[in-house]
Write a protein that holds these residues in place. Structure first.
Motif, PDB file in Angstrom:
ATOM      1  N   VAL A 332       0.845  -1.204   0.000  1.00  0.00           N
ATOM      2  CA  VAL A 332       0.000   0.000   0.000  1.00  0.00           C
ATOM      3  C   VAL A 332       0.880   1.254   0.000  1.00  0.00           C
ATOM      4  O   VAL A 332       0.519   2.276  -0.595  1.00  0.00           O
ATOM      5  N   ALA A 333       2.060   1.183   0.635  1.00  0.00           N
ATOM      6  CA  ALA A 333       2.984   2.329   0.623  1.00  0.00           C
ATOM      7  C   ALA A 333       3.407   2.649  -0.813  1.00  0.00           C
ATOM      8  O   ALA A 333       3.493   3.822  -1.207  1.00  0.00           O
ATOM      9  N   VAL A 334       3.670   1.604  -1.592  1.00  0.00           N
ATOM     10  CA  VAL A 334       4.049   1.823  -2.996  1.00  0.00           C
ATOM     11  C   VAL A 334       2.893   2.472  -3.753  1.00  0.00           C
ATOM     12  O   VAL A 334       3.092   3.405  -4.551  1.00  0.00           O
ATOM     13  N   MET A 335       1.661   2.023  -3.475  1.00  0.00           N
ATOM     14  CA  MET A 335       0.510   2.615  -4.158  1.00  0.00           C
ATOM     15  C   MET A 335       0.278   4.058  -3.703  1.00  0.00           C
ATOM     16  O   MET A 335      -0.108   4.908  -4.505  1.00  0.00           O
ATOM     17  N   ARG A 336       0.528   4.347  -2.427  1.00  0.00           N
ATOM     18  CA  ARG A 336       0.385   5.750  -1.999  1.00  0.00           C
ATOM     19  C   ARG A 336       1.410   6.616  -2.727  1.00  0.00           C
ATOM     20  O   ARG A 336       1.099   7.739  -3.140  1.00  0.00           O
ATOM     21  N   GLY A 337       2.621   6.095  -2.863  1.00  0.00           N
ATOM     22  CA  GLY A 337       3.623   6.829  -3.632  1.00  0.00           C
ATOM     23  C   GLY A 337       3.177   7.071  -5.065  1.00  0.00           C
ATOM     24  O   GLY A 337       3.414   8.145  -5.635  1.00  0.00           O
ATOM     25  N   HIS A 338       2.509   6.073  -5.643  1.00  0.00           N
ATOM     26  CA  HIS A 338       2.002   6.199  -7.013  1.00  0.00           C
ATOM     27  C   HIS A 338       0.964   7.328  -7.114  1.00  0.00           C
ATOM     28  O   HIS A 338       1.034   8.174  -8.010  1.00  0.00           O
ATOM     29  N   PHE A 339       0.013   7.345  -6.180  1.00  0.00           N
ATOM     30  CA  PHE A 339      -1.028   8.372  -6.225  1.00  0.00           C
ATOM     31  C   PHE A 339      -0.478   9.758  -5.890  1.00  0.00           C
ATOM     32  O   PHE A 339      -0.942  10.765  -6.432  1.00  0.00           O
ATOM     33  N   GLU A 340       0.511   9.816  -4.956  1.00  0.00           N
ATOM     34  CA  GLU A 340       1.073  11.111  -4.548  1.00  0.00           C
ATOM     35  C   GLU A 340       2.142  11.608  -5.523  1.00  0.00           C
ATOM     36  O   GLU A 340       2.596  12.741  -5.414  1.00  0.00           O
ATOM     37  N   LYS A 341       2.593  10.696  -6.437  1.00  0.00           N
ATOM     38  CA  LYS A 341       3.682  11.006  -7.381  1.00  0.00           C
ATOM     39  C   LYS A 341       4.963  11.387  -6.626  1.00  0.00           C
ATOM     40  O   LYS A 341       5.551  12.462  -6.844  1.00  0.00           O
ATOM     41  N   ILE A 342       5.408  10.467  -5.752  1.00  0.00           N
ATOM     42  CA  ILE A 342       6.610  10.687  -4.941  1.00  0.00           C
ATOM     43  C   ILE A 342       7.425   9.388  -4.890  1.00  0.00           C
ATOM     44  O   ILE A 342       6.897   8.307  -5.180  1.00  0.00           O
ATOM     45  N   PRO A 343       8.702   9.470  -4.501  1.00  0.00           N
ATOM     46  CA  PRO A 343       9.510   8.253  -4.371  1.00  0.00           C
ATOM     47  C   PRO A 343       9.116   7.434  -3.134  1.00  0.00           C
ATOM     48  O   PRO A 343       8.667   7.988  -2.115  1.00  0.00           O
ATOM     49  N   VAL A 344       9.298   6.119  -3.237  1.00  0.00           N
ATOM     50  CA  VAL A 344       9.095   5.193  -2.124  1.00  0.00           C
ATOM     51  C   VAL A 344      10.338   4.322  -2.032  1.00  0.00           C
ATOM     52  O   VAL A 344      10.764   3.731  -3.038  1.00  0.00           O
ATOM     53  N   ILE A 345      10.928   4.246  -0.844  1.00  0.00           N
ATOM     54  CA  ILE A 345      12.135   3.437  -0.635  1.00  0.00           C
ATOM     55  C   ILE A 345      11.781   2.246   0.250  1.00  0.00           C
ATOM     56  O   ILE A 345      11.351   2.431   1.390  1.00  0.00           O
ATOM     57  N   LEU A 346      11.936   1.037  -0.274  1.00  0.00           N
ATOM     58  CA  LEU A 346      11.772  -0.187   0.512  1.00  0.00           C
ATOM     59  C   LEU A 346      13.160  -0.664   0.895  1.00  0.00           C
ATOM     60  O   LEU A 346      13.943  -1.082   0.028  1.00  0.00           O
ATOM     61  N   ALA A 347      13.488  -0.589   2.183  1.00  0.00           N
ATOM     62  CA  ALA A 347      14.845  -0.902   2.641  1.00  0.00           C
ATOM     63  C   ALA A 347      14.872  -2.228   3.378  1.00  0.00           C
ATOM     64  O   ALA A 347      14.023  -2.481   4.239  1.00  0.00           O
ATOM     65  N   SER A 348      15.836  -3.085   3.044  1.00  0.00           N
ATOM     66  CA  SER A 348      15.952  -4.378   3.728  1.00  0.00           C
ATOM     67  C   SER A 348      17.285  -5.031   3.403  1.00  0.00           C
ATOM     68  O   SER A 348      17.820  -4.862   2.305  1.00  0.00           O
ATOM     69  N   ALA A 349      17.808  -5.793   4.366  1.00  0.00           N
ATOM     70  CA  ALA A 349      18.976  -6.640   4.106  1.00  0.00           C
ATOM     71  C   ALA A 349      18.552  -7.986   3.541  1.00  0.00           C
ATOM     72  O   ALA A 349      19.372  -8.703   2.958  1.00  0.00           O
ATOM     73  N   THR A 350      17.267  -8.331   3.721  1.00  0.00           N
ATOM     74  CA  THR A 350      16.750  -9.614   3.230  1.00  0.00           C
ATOM     75  C   THR A 350      15.395  -9.355   2.570  1.00  0.00           C
ATOM     76  O   THR A 350      14.358  -9.671   3.148  1.00  0.00           O
ATOM     77  N   PRO A 351      15.371  -8.756   1.383  1.00  0.00           N
ATOM     78  CA  PRO A 351      14.093  -8.357   0.781  1.00  0.00           C
ATOM     79  C   PRO A 351      13.157  -9.539   0.557  1.00  0.00           C
ATOM     80  O   PRO A 351      13.594 -10.681   0.383  1.00  0.00           O
ATOM     81  N   ALA A 352      11.861  -9.234   0.555  1.00  0.00           N
ATOM     82  CA  ALA A 352      10.870 -10.250   0.214  1.00  0.00           C
ATOM     83  C   ALA A 352      11.071 -10.669  -1.232  1.00  0.00           C
ATOM     84  O   ALA A 352      11.467  -9.873  -2.085  1.00  0.00           O
ATOM     85  N   LEU A 353      10.797 -11.944  -1.503  1.00  0.00           N
ATOM     86  CA  LEU A 353      10.975 -12.458  -2.848  1.00  0.00           C
ATOM     87  C   LEU A 353      10.121 -11.680  -3.851  1.00  0.00           C
ATOM     88  O   LEU A 353      10.530 -11.436  -4.982  1.00  0.00           O
ATOM     89  N   GLU A 354       8.911 -11.247  -3.401  1.00  0.00           N
ATOM     90  CA  GLU A 354       8.057 -10.452  -4.279  1.00  0.00           C
ATOM     91  C   GLU A 354       8.738  -9.138  -4.670  1.00  0.00           C
ATOM     92  O   GLU A 354       8.645  -8.705  -5.820  1.00  0.00           O
ATOM     93  N   SER A 355       9.430  -8.503  -3.699  1.00  0.00           N
ATOM     94  CA  SER A 355      10.107  -7.235  -3.998  1.00  0.00           C
ATOM     95  C   SER A 355      11.273  -7.448  -4.962  1.00  0.00           C
ATOM     96  O   SER A 355      11.490  -6.647  -5.880  1.00  0.00           O
TER      97      SER A 355
END
Length: 721
Positions: A332-355
């Motif tokens: 949902v954070a990615v979708m909020r970024g889409h609607f707001e037209k802003i960057p979204v940073i997903l930070a992780s040392a072990t990202p989800a396989l989907e990401s």
């Protein structure tokens, strides 16, 4: 506007039309008060074309009562509410309710009365008054919230007010927050960090939607790289949202933020007092709030000028809501970024396989930090095969792990033991008759907690005192703890190393920001030798003297048939391993397992993350599992077992027969009884080509159920109990 269509928070009613009185100004997003029968309700004005309903003649419309003194909800937020409701098959009103998360923020005076201890003593001390006075040291809040904190009735506290023991304090609720200064303390970044930070900063300045996957090893300084685009957003007068998976991580983050920006950010989570929630909500809605650090619910707040979203530890399961609106805050954070037209940073040392898959397909931009900051190296990882290196009888720690812990104690270094199991033991039984203590409300054993002397259900919260005799056979002194929890491991460490200073770190012991801050301060000061903890210690903490990590039971997460069990185990163990050797001293990790040949354990031992993810990706592809297919769950529950079973059969009996959808069940859920409700479940596995949400809505929308039956849809489920 002379008529307004309202989204209201009544599950039984759809949208309603009202007349706008002369002189009243409303627009889409306005929060208003309207009549409904003899009552008054709160509603949100919505675009009529986006919220269809039966037309009502003009002369039948009742007038709106008032427009509440808060800014209208922005169009971008309204589109997010619509998308979330559509994607997760939730009611629009249920999603919108999360936006208005502070009822007190919508109206009322900006000043109110709170109470605190005055230092006076009551004329007569009672046990309840003593308990209250002990619990309320350094606390200030409303009578209701103080009563909850002290676990006493409001009447007890009002008696203390009458005697002057609690004194009133007038609080200015809407007082401004200290301003963060983007140039307060310029950091020294490595060349790698600078390159990453510059890329993020450019995206903030471009003011366009740009989803990033920040893939950095533990200790690589990911936080510092996203502090720089935060500074850029602040210079532009924009707001920033940082999502964290655990309240316990907040204190360490707040301190790092204040060191960099000279003031603390605004915090948002479920434990906030009502006055703090009101103050934060109004500052966010007005645009005065600069940086908000919060749990997943902070995602739906009405930001006026959002410029950047950061999701830290984006792989974490706790970003998925398992009740009510079952959304995943990462997505949902990615979708909020889409609607707001802003960057979204997903930070992780072990990202989800989907990401990772989204990055591989080019939808997310992948940015990497492959090495630790400041020359620190990743720890050496060793495997302890418990079938060969057996712990002593009645113990759970293998000799090699014990030996290394003693060595660290001699050197004045710290050790961390990880076991993702709260309490002392997961099961208590009678050695005489075999009776097992089970929760009366759930299909779960009661967990023994010796620190608090209780038997507890970790699903519904039911608690009871351990009895002196077996409830079944009456035999005294016959109760046996089976298996280890963190408290039992801590007791074992105390026996083996009598001089060691031990801290047990779980959601039970770090259940407030103050306790989390106290733990961090002691660990950093070297006042703790051995930390024994659950998944709470796997992320976010940085202790330079911590050089040994022991994973007590690496096989635990592989049990239970969870579709993401292997990935989750890899993430947890890799994250906790990353706590070792973050300073100048090298780190070591010892993983205790009975299955060293398991692909997850072998990948951890070899430090070969790419090989693990590649194998897991192929397994998911073959199974049509996310991210290559879609999963959904239908959960049916009722307090009447037969009613739940019949409703499940009715759903199963009307299942659609579609070529790109497989439907499994109905069957009793693994947790067949939860909080007094009997549960059945169907699992749906669909190809990407299927219109999964439409299929579910058409299927279930045609059915009627008894009033006591609840039917919930879980899109992209993470919990399979």
């Amino acid at each position: 506007m002379n008529r307004a269509r309202l989204l209201i928070f009544n599950a039984a009613l759809g949208p309603l039309d009202y007349r706008v009185p002369d002189g009243m100004v409303v627009e889409p997003g306005s929060v208003v008060v309207a009549p409904l029968g003899p009552r008054q309700i709160i509603g949100i004005v919505w675009e009529a074309e986006r919220l269809p309903t039966e037309p009502v003649p003009e002369h039948k419309l009742r007038p709106l009562i008032e427009v509440l003194p808060v800014p209208p909800l922005p169009a971008q937020l309204r589109r997010l509410i619509e998308w979330t409701a559509d994607y997760y098959c939730a009611r629009l009103a249920s999603v919108a309710r999360m936006v208005l998360a502070s009822g007190g923020a919508l109206r009322g005076p900006s000043k109110m009365i709170e109470y605190r201890l005055s230092g006076a003593e009551p004329e007569r001390m009672t046990p309840q008054r003593a308990v209250a006075m002990d619990a309320l040291q350094n606390e200030q809040s409303t009578i209701r919230e103080l009563a909850d904190l002290a676990s006493v009735s409001e009447g007890v506290l009002r008696g203390l007010v009458n005697q002057g023991v609690l004194e009133p304090v007038e609080v200015d609720i809407d007082r401004p927050y200290p301003k963060a200064q983007p140039d307060f303390a310029q950091p020294k970044l490595s060349a790698e960090q600078t390159e990453v930070a510059d890329r993020f900063t450019a995206a903030v300045k471009a003011e366009e939607f740009a989803p990033f996957l920040l893939d950095g090893v533990t200790g690589s300084g990911k936080t510092e790289t996203y502090f720089e685009p935060m500074a850029a957003a602040l210079r532009m007068g924009k707001q920033v949202l940082v999502l964290l998976p655990e309240i316990a991580l907040t204190e360490a983050f707040l301190r790092r933020f204040e060191d960099r920006f000279g003031a603390a950010p605004i915090v948002w989570h479920s434990s906030l007092k009502s006055t703090e929630r009101r103050r934060a909500w109004r500052a966010i809605a007005s645009g005065d709030a600069q940086v908000v650090v919060g749990a997943r619910s902070a995602l739906f707040l009405p930001y006026r000028r959002l410029g950047l979203i950061v999701v830290d530890e984006a792989h974490e399961v706790s970003f998925k809501q398992d009740e009510g609106v079952r959304y995943n805050a990462r997505d949902v954070a990615v979708m909020r970024g889409h609607f707001e037209k802003i960057p979204v940073i997903l930070a992780s040392a072990t990202p989800a396989l989907e990401s990772l898959q989204m990055a591989d397909s080019g939808i997310y931009e992948k940015v990497e930090l492959p090495s630790r900051f400041g020359g620190a190296t990743l720890p050496d990882i060793g495997i302890v095969n418990l079938t060969e290196e057996k712990p002593e009888r009645g113990r759970w720690l293998a000799p090699r792990l014990v030996e290394q812990m003693k060595l660290r104690l001699e050197r004045g270094e710290q050790s961390l033991l990880f076991l993702n199991r709260r309490g002392y033991a997961p099961l208590t039984l009678c050695r005489n008759c075999g009776f097992r203590f089970q929760c009366p409300n759930c299909s779960a054993w009661l967990v023994e907690h010796r620190l608090s002397q209780r038997l507890s259900c970790h699903h519904c919260g039911h608690e009871t005192q351990p009895p002196a005799t077996c409830p079944e056979c009456g035999e005294p002194d016959c109760l046996v703890a089976c298996g280890p929890g963190v408290e039992r491991i801590a007791d074992e460490v105390a026996e083996i190393m009598p001089g060691a200073r031990i801290a047990v770190v779980t959601s039970d012991t770090l259940n407030s920001p103050e306790k989390a801050a106290d733990f961090v301060a002691k660990a950093e000061a070297g006042a703790i030798d051995v930390i024994v903890g659950t998944q709470l210690v796997t992320k976010g903490f940085h202790f330079p003297e911590l050089t040994l990590v022991g994973v007590v039971d690496a096989d635990l997460g592989l049990e239970g048939g969870d579709l993401r069990a292997a990935e989750r185990t890899y993430q947890q163990v890799a994250q906790v391993a990353g706590r070792a050797g973050r300073g100048a001293k090298p780190g070591e990790v010892l993983i205790q397992t009975r299955h060293p040949e398991a692909p997850v354990i072998a990948a951890l031992a070899a430090g070969d993350r790419d090989a693990f993810y590649e194998a897991e990706t192929e397994a998911r592809r073959d199974a049509g599992a996310p991210p290559f297919g879609r999963w959904a769950a239908i959960i049916i529950s009722s307090e009447d077992e037969n009613e739940a079973k019949e409703a499940a059969r009715a759903i199963g009996g009307t299942r659609p027969n579609l070529p790109d959808v497989a439907i499994l069940g109905p069957a009793p859920a693994p947790m067949a009884l939860l909080r007094g409700r009997y549960r059945y479940r169907l699992l749906i596995n669909a190809r990407r080509s299927a219109q999964l949400q439409d299929i579910l809505r058409d299927w279930l929308g045609a059915l009627k159920f008894p009033q006591g039956v609840r039917v919930a849809i879980d899109i992209d489920p993470y919990s399979f109990v």
